[in-house]
Design a protein around this motif. Structure first.
Motif, PDB file in Angstrom:
ATOM      1  N   VAL A  80      16.187  -7.485  32.990  1.00 14.60           N
ATOM      2  CA  VAL A  80      15.614  -6.195  32.633  1.00 14.60           C
ATOM      3  C   VAL A  80      14.068  -6.238  32.129  1.00 14.60           C
ATOM      4  N   HIS A  81      13.006  -5.756  32.817  1.00 15.98           N
ATOM      5  CA  HIS A  81      11.738  -5.770  32.237  1.00 15.98           C
ATOM      6  C   HIS A  81      11.453  -4.244  31.725  1.00 15.98           C
ATOM      7  N   ARG A  82      12.370  -3.251  32.641  1.00 14.63           N
ATOM      8  CA  ARG A  82      11.768  -1.770  32.177  1.00 14.63           C
ATOM      9  C   ARG A  82      13.247  -1.335  32.214  1.00 14.63           C
ATOM     10  N   ARG A  83      13.597  -0.447  31.066  1.00 11.88           N
ATOM     11  CA  ARG A  83      14.749   0.381  31.011  1.00 11.88           C
ATOM     12  C   ARG A  83      14.708   1.675  30.543  1.00 11.88           C
ATOM     13  N   ARG A  84      15.510   2.407  31.233  1.00 13.06           N
ATOM     14  CA  ARG A  84      15.760   3.850  30.667  1.00 13.06           C
ATOM     15  C   ARG A  84      16.846   3.959  29.982  1.00 13.06           C
ATOM     16  N   VAL A  85      16.761   4.771  28.806  1.00 12.28           N
ATOM     17  CA  VAL A  85      17.879   4.862  28.054  1.00 12.28           C
ATOM     18  C   VAL A  85      18.109   6.210  27.801  1.00 12.28           C
ATOM     19  N   MET A  86      19.207   7.022  28.141  1.00 22.94           N
ATOM     20  CA  MET A  86      19.465   8.307  27.868  1.00 22.94           C
ATOM     21  C   MET A  86      20.420   8.463  26.735  1.00 22.94           C
ATOM     22  N   TYR A  87      20.083   9.149  25.662  1.00 25.29           N
ATOM     23  CA  TYR A  87      21.095   9.204  24.582  1.00 25.29           C
ATOM     24  C   TYR A  87      21.447  10.706  24.305  1.00 25.29           C
ATOM     25  N   ILE A  88      22.952  10.887  24.379  1.00 23.58           N
ATOM     26  CA  ILE A  88      23.730  11.892  24.044  1.00 23.58           C
ATOM     27  C   ILE A  88      24.393  11.939  22.861  1.00 23.58           C
ATOM     28  N   PRO A  89      23.604  12.962  21.922  1.00 23.29           N
ATOM     29  CA  PRO A  89      24.236  12.747  20.374  1.00 23.29           C
ATOM     30  C   PRO A  89      25.511  13.665  20.680  1.00 23.29           C
ATOM     31  N   GLY A  90      26.553  13.310  19.584  1.00 24.48           N
ATOM     32  CA  GLY A  90      27.607  14.315  19.157  1.00 24.48           C
ATOM     33  C   GLY A  90      27.112  15.686  18.570  1.00 24.48           C
ATOM     34  N   TYR A  91      28.252  16.240  18.378  1.00 23.59           N
ATOM     35  CA  TYR A  91      27.992  17.606  17.764  1.00 23.59           C
ATOM     36  C   TYR A  91      27.145  17.407  16.444  1.00 23.59           C
ATOM     37  N   ASP A  92      26.049  17.583  16.732  1.00 22.13           N
ATOM     38  CA  ASP A  92      25.076  17.546  15.738  1.00 22.13           C
ATOM     39  C   ASP A  92      23.906  18.603  15.553  1.00 22.13           C
ATOM     40  N   PRO A  93      23.443  19.250  14.523  1.00 22.93           N
ATOM     41  CA  PRO A  93      22.684  20.133  14.554  1.00 22.93           C
ATOM     42  C   PRO A  93      21.095  19.479  14.258  1.00 22.93           C
ATOM     43  N   VAL A  94      20.971  18.273  13.968  1.00 25.05           N
ATOM     44  CA  VAL A  94      19.719  17.982  13.622  1.00 25.05           C
ATOM     45  C   VAL A  94      18.749  17.596  14.881  1.00 25.05           C
ATOM     46  N   PRO A  95      17.470  18.029  14.750  1.00 24.94           N
ATOM     47  CA  PRO A  95      16.617  17.557  15.724  1.00 24.94           C
ATOM     48  C   PRO A  95      16.516  16.456  16.364  1.00 24.94           C
ATOM     49  N   PRO A  96      16.080  16.134  17.352  1.00 26.37           N
ATOM     50  CA  PRO A  96      15.908  14.601  18.035  1.00 26.37           C
ATOM     51  C   PRO A  96      15.082  13.709  17.236  1.00 26.37           C
ATOM     52  N   ARG A  97      13.975  14.373  16.472  1.00 22.64           N
ATOM     53  CA  ARG A  97      13.196  13.348  15.867  1.00 22.64           C
ATOM     54  C   ARG A  97      14.063  12.374  14.757  1.00 22.64           C
ATOM     55  N   LYS A  98      15.247  12.993  14.321  1.00 18.76           N
ATOM     56  CA  LYS A  98      16.076  12.225  13.170  1.00 18.76           C
ATOM     57  C   LYS A  98      16.322  11.096  14.021  1.00 18.76           C
ATOM     58  N   TYR A  99      16.917  11.077  15.135  1.00 19.42           N
ATOM     59  CA  TYR A  99      17.461   9.996  15.945  1.00 19.42           C
ATOM     60  C   TYR A  99      16.166   8.963  16.167  1.00 19.42           C
ATOM     61  N   ARG A 100      15.213   9.377  16.249  1.00 19.51           N
ATOM     62  CA  ARG A 100      13.796   8.412  16.578  1.00 19.51           C
ATOM     63  C   ARG A 100      13.518   8.024  15.423  1.00 19.51           C
ATOM     64  N   GLU A 101      13.463   8.453  13.999  1.00 21.86           N
ATOM     65  CA  GLU A 101      13.441   7.953  12.908  1.00 21.86           C
ATOM     66  C   GLU A 101      14.511   6.979  12.404  1.00 21.86           C
ATOM     67  N   ARG A 102      15.746   7.251  12.984  1.00 25.01           N
ATOM     68  CA  ARG A 102      16.793   6.315  12.650  1.00 25.01           C
ATOM     69  C   ARG A 102      16.708   4.968  13.410  1.00 25.01           C
ATOM     70  N   TYR A 103      16.237   5.296  14.576  1.00 22.73           N
ATOM     71  CA  TYR A 103      16.198   4.056  15.479  1.00 22.73           C
ATOM     72  C   TYR A 103      14.924   3.170  14.914  1.00 22.73           C
ATOM     73  N   ARG A 104      13.733   3.948  14.562  1.00 27.31           N
ATOM     74  CA  ARG A 104      12.601   3.111  13.807  1.00 27.31           C
ATOM     75  C   ARG A 104      12.693   2.300  12.796  1.00 27.31           C
ATOM     76  N   ARG A 105      13.690   2.955  11.776  1.00 25.10           N
ATOM     77  CA  ARG A 105      14.215   2.291  10.790  1.00 25.10           C
ATOM     78  C   ARG A 105      15.128   1.143  10.828  1.00 25.10           C
TER      79      ARG A 105
END
Length: 411
Positions: free
Chosen positions: A9-34
């Motif tokens: 794999v040189h290039r990958r596309r990831v599609m993340y499907i959250p569970g029942y969660d009201p938080v905005p997507p940026r919360k997942y970005r910050e979790r991934y970063r941290r």
């Protein structure tokens, strides 16, 4: 980009499907970063996040150097938190109405008792909001009765007149005030949140709500477009209730012939799944059909990761087999354990053990002693999901016995 021996794999596309969660997507970005930074420091690789480079609404770009290889990954969040927030907008009376309807559906259908034979943890988690909300109601009624009694007693004692009506009104006001106080503090208790979660799944007896079907079609279009793009792997990640949503989306894509034979590798990673909470309900015909269909397909690789330490997931329960719809020639999913007690340090495990909500998200976090499950190697590393787990045997302690009463499937 230079080739490294063994790099798929040189290039990958990831599609993340959250569970029942009201938080905005940026919360997942910050979790991934941290957590990516934490895992990189532990495992000795380099990983960095940047702005999204795809046309999707919510996402980010990942550049990684792992195992001597450079990999570029685009991660998109399949947004449905607005639907979640709308379903959580009910008031106090409506929430108690949900409580009784949802409890009735799970008890009347027999699903509750069959689920308990699999894993008691997620069933206890499902009963928690019922018990806690009923406890809140009893506490509020006790306060209201006490206030009404005191007002009546004071009326007779001090004024010599009956104040029954006034006491009743004030008592009812206090009942409502106590219930509203609990609701405002639900960030600490999560009783309302969990009640809305289970009610959302049970509202149509296991069938998908129309608004969710619409959003799933949009997600399918995004995945189909990614399968036509310049990528070596398209990886779908479904967490919690996002796991069964991912199963249905991919089933729709495969049935419609939208997975090109010469396109990127298509893979599904389900994490902390709660599939039986829905597939055991009487009207979950579509989901059961999708589980049976996807479990025998050659077009995908499907790995299911749970951990017995996660009290909110049906740990090591093969979602196809326990639902009772495993077809002849079943291939998927490969059921493995994240083994929290082995992959987390004793100190971290002790700190997280009773933080059930955070444990349910541990699959997306760093591990102190990662085994063959490393979320960041899977989503940003040089090997496809298929190759990474090609020689991995399924967990010996997995549960495969069919216990579901309802096995009908959509035509």
């Amino acid at each position: 980009m230079t080739d490294t021996p063994g790099q798929e794999v040189h290039r990958r596309r990831v599609m993340y499907i959250p569970g029942y969660d009201p938080v905005p997507p940026r919360k997942y970005r910050e979790r991934y970063r941290r957590e990516a930074a934490a895992q990189a420091a532990i495992s000795g690789y380099d990983i960095a996040l940047g702005p999204k480079q795809t046309s999707g609404k919510f996402g980010w770009h990942v550049s990684a150097e792992m195992e001597g290889a450079a990999v570029e990954t685009d991660i998109e969040v399949m947004y449905w938190s607005d639907i979640v927030r709308d379903s959580m907008s009910h008031g106090i009376l409506a929430t108690y109405g949900q409580l009784f309807r949802t409890a009735w559906i799970y008890i009347w259908s027999g699903a509750l008792f069959r689920l308990m034979t699999l894993r008691k943890g997620p069933v206890i988690a499902a009963l928690y909001p019922v018990v806690f909300l009923l406890g809140q109601l009893l506490a509020a009624l006790a306060v209201g009765v006490a206030v009404a009694f005191v007002v009546e007693w004071l009326g007779h004692r001090l004024l010599g007149i009956p104040l029954s009506f006034f006491g009743l009104v004030l008592g009812l006001v206090m009942v409502w005030a106590v219930l509203d106080l609990f609701r405002r503090q639900d960030g600490r208790f999560l009783a309302y949140y969990l009640m809305h979660d289970y009610a959302f799944s049970a509202r149509y007896g296991g069938a998908y709500p129309p608004e969710q079907e619409d959003r799933m079609r949009e997600a399918a279009d995004q995945i189909a477009a990614a399968l036509q793009a310049d990528a070596d792997e398209v990886l779908i990640v479904g967490h919690s209730s996002g796991a069964y949503i991912a199963v249905s989306i991919l089933s729709d894509l495969v049935r419609a012939g939208r997975v090109p034979a010469d396109g990127p590798r298509l893979a599904l990673l389900t994490l902390g799944q709660v599939v039986p909470m829905v597939s055991f309900l009487p009207k979950a015909d579509r989901l059961r059909a999708d589980l049976a269909f996807l479990s025998s397909r050659d077009e995908i690789t499907w790995v299911d990761v749970t951990a017995p330490g996660d009290g909110c997931a049906f740990a090591l329960c093969d979602p196809v087999s326990v639902t009772g719809v495993a077809p002849e020639g079943k291939r998927w999913p490969l059921v493995i354990s994240a083994a929290f007690t082995q992959t987390l340090s004793p100190e971290k495990w002790k700190a997280l053990r009773w933080r059930l909500f955070e444990l349910h998200f541990q699959y997306l976090n760093a591990f102190d002693q990662p085994g063959d499950y490393d979320y960041f190697r899977i989503t940003a590393g040089p090997l496809s999901l298929q190759s990474r787990f090609a020689d991995r045997a399924p967990s010996k302690s997995r549960i495969e016995r069919p216990v579901n009463r309802y096995t009908s499937m959509a035509a």
